[in-house]
Scaffold this motif. Structure first.
Motif, PDB file in Angstrom:
ATOM      1  N   CYS A  80       0.624  -1.127   0.022  1.00 33.61           N
ATOM      2  CA  CYS A  80      -0.035  -0.149  -0.100  1.00 33.61           C
ATOM      3  C   CYS A  80       0.765   1.223   0.127  1.00 33.61           C
ATOM      4  CB  CYS A  80      -0.919   0.081   1.282  1.00 33.61           C
ATOM      5  SG  CYS A  80      -0.452   0.177   2.701  1.00 33.61           S
ATOM      6  N   GLY A  81       2.116   1.241   0.141  1.00 33.98           N
ATOM      7  CA  GLY A  81       3.050   2.230   0.295  1.00 33.98           C
ATOM      8  C   GLY A  81       3.063   3.077   1.576  1.00 33.98           C
ATOM      9  N   LYS A  82       2.485   2.744   2.723  1.00 35.71           N
ATOM     10  CA  LYS A  82       2.468   3.166   3.880  1.00 35.71           C
ATOM     11  C   LYS A  82       4.014   3.239   4.497  1.00 35.71           C
ATOM     12  CE  LYS A  82       0.584   2.642   8.585  1.00 35.71           C
ATOM     13  NZ  LYS A  82      -0.382   1.913   9.391  1.00 35.71           N
ATOM     14  N   VAL A  83       4.216   4.152   5.206  1.00 34.86           N
ATOM     15  CA  VAL A  83       5.496   4.565   5.847  1.00 34.86           C
ATOM     16  C   VAL A  83       5.288   4.505   7.343  1.00 34.86           C
ATOM     17  CG1 VAL A  83       7.750   5.489   5.760  1.00 34.86           C
ATOM     18  CG2 VAL A  83       6.399   5.126   3.502  1.00 34.86           C
ATOM     19  N   GLU A  84       6.159   4.102   8.022  1.00 32.41           N
ATOM     20  CA  GLU A  84       6.022   4.363   9.455  1.00 32.41           C
ATOM     21  C   GLU A  84       7.319   4.560  10.075  1.00 32.41           C
ATOM     22  OE1 GLU A  84       4.117   1.448  12.418  1.00 32.41           O
ATOM     23  OE2 GLU A  84       2.084   1.641  11.177  1.00 32.41           O
ATOM     24  N   ASP A  85       7.493   4.983  11.204  1.00 32.61           N
ATOM     25  CA  ASP A  85       8.813   5.194  11.803  1.00 32.61           C
ATOM     26  C   ASP A  85       8.824   4.283  13.020  1.00 32.61           C
ATOM     27  OD1 ASP A  85       9.222   7.444  10.373  1.00 32.61           O
ATOM     28  OD2 ASP A  85       8.309   8.915  11.884  1.00 32.61           O
ATOM     29  N   LEU A  86      10.191   3.488  13.130  1.00 34.43           N
ATOM     30  CA  LEU A  86      10.282   2.890  14.318  1.00 34.43           C
ATOM     31  C   LEU A  86      11.647   3.332  14.905  1.00 34.43           C
ATOM     32  CD1 LEU A  86      10.044   0.113  15.627  1.00 34.43           C
ATOM     33  CD2 LEU A  86      11.168  -0.920  14.062  1.00 34.43           C
ATOM     34  N   LEU A  87      11.300   3.756  16.131  1.00 36.49           N
ATOM     35  CA  LEU A  87      12.475   4.401  16.828  1.00 36.49           C
ATOM     36  C   LEU A  87      13.706   3.490  17.078  1.00 36.49           C
ATOM     37  CD1 LEU A  87      10.556   6.566  19.466  1.00 36.49           C
ATOM     38  CD2 LEU A  87      11.327   7.311  17.037  1.00 36.49           C
ATOM     39  N   LEU A  88      14.854   4.006  16.884  1.00 33.37           N
ATOM     40  CA  LEU A  88      16.108   3.235  17.251  1.00 33.37           C
ATOM     41  C   LEU A  88      16.429   2.666  18.462  1.00 33.37           C
ATOM     42  CD1 LEU A  88      18.870   4.445  14.649  1.00 33.37           C
ATOM     43  CD2 LEU A  88      17.473   2.232  14.684  1.00 33.37           C
TER      44      LEU A  88
END
Length: 147
Positions: free
Chosen positions: A100-108
């Motif tokens: 779907c192209g969704k982009v999420e952040d995952l904190l380091l």
């Protein structure tokens, strides 16, 4: 509208890279400086308009270019090839859905086993490059697209 302390932070960030403070730049930085926000220029424009800001689409494009050129925001292509922008300053990687192209952040900090600093240092030593940072993206299917 950003609070006084936040406004001063944006002024300081702009001055640090030799840019003049303007309301459009401050508002764009404020909008992008949030987790899981990766708008296209048009989405950013619409988001700023919804906040009640009187800003033109050409002003958004111009300032995105200037802010990217000065390293204050990051431009990238999502898995669908759409240009998106990221201004979130907390160290993170992107989770990108190939469906779907969704982009999420995952904190380091939520991935302690992924310490890329030694890899960055080793790459610099082995290549002679003066490396300043890294961008990492994990690609796959988001929970919604797995169903």
């Amino acid at each position: 509208m950003p609070r006084t302390k936040e406004k001063e932070n944006y002024r300081t960030r702009l001055r640090a890279v030799g840019l003049r403070h303007t309301l459009p730049r401050e508002r764009i930085l404020s909008y992008l400086d949030r987790k899981n926000v990766h708008p296209t220029p048009e989405e950013l424009y619409q988001g700023l308009k919804k906040r009640g800001y009187d800003i033109g689409l050409s002003t958004v494009y111009l300032n995105l270019h200037v802010l990217r050129e000065h390293g204050l925001i990051y431009e990238f292509k999502d898995p669908k090839g759409t240009t998106r922008y990221d201004g979130y300053r907390e160290p993170h990687v992107h989770l990108a859905c190939t469906a779907c192209g969704k982009v999420e952040d995952l904190l380091l900090k939520n991935l302690p086993e992924l310490d890329l600093e030694p890899a960055l240092k080793a790459a610099a030593e082995r290549t002679g490059w003066a490396l300043e940072g890294f961008r990492l993206e994990f690609r796959g299917k988001c929970p919604s697209c797995q169903e």
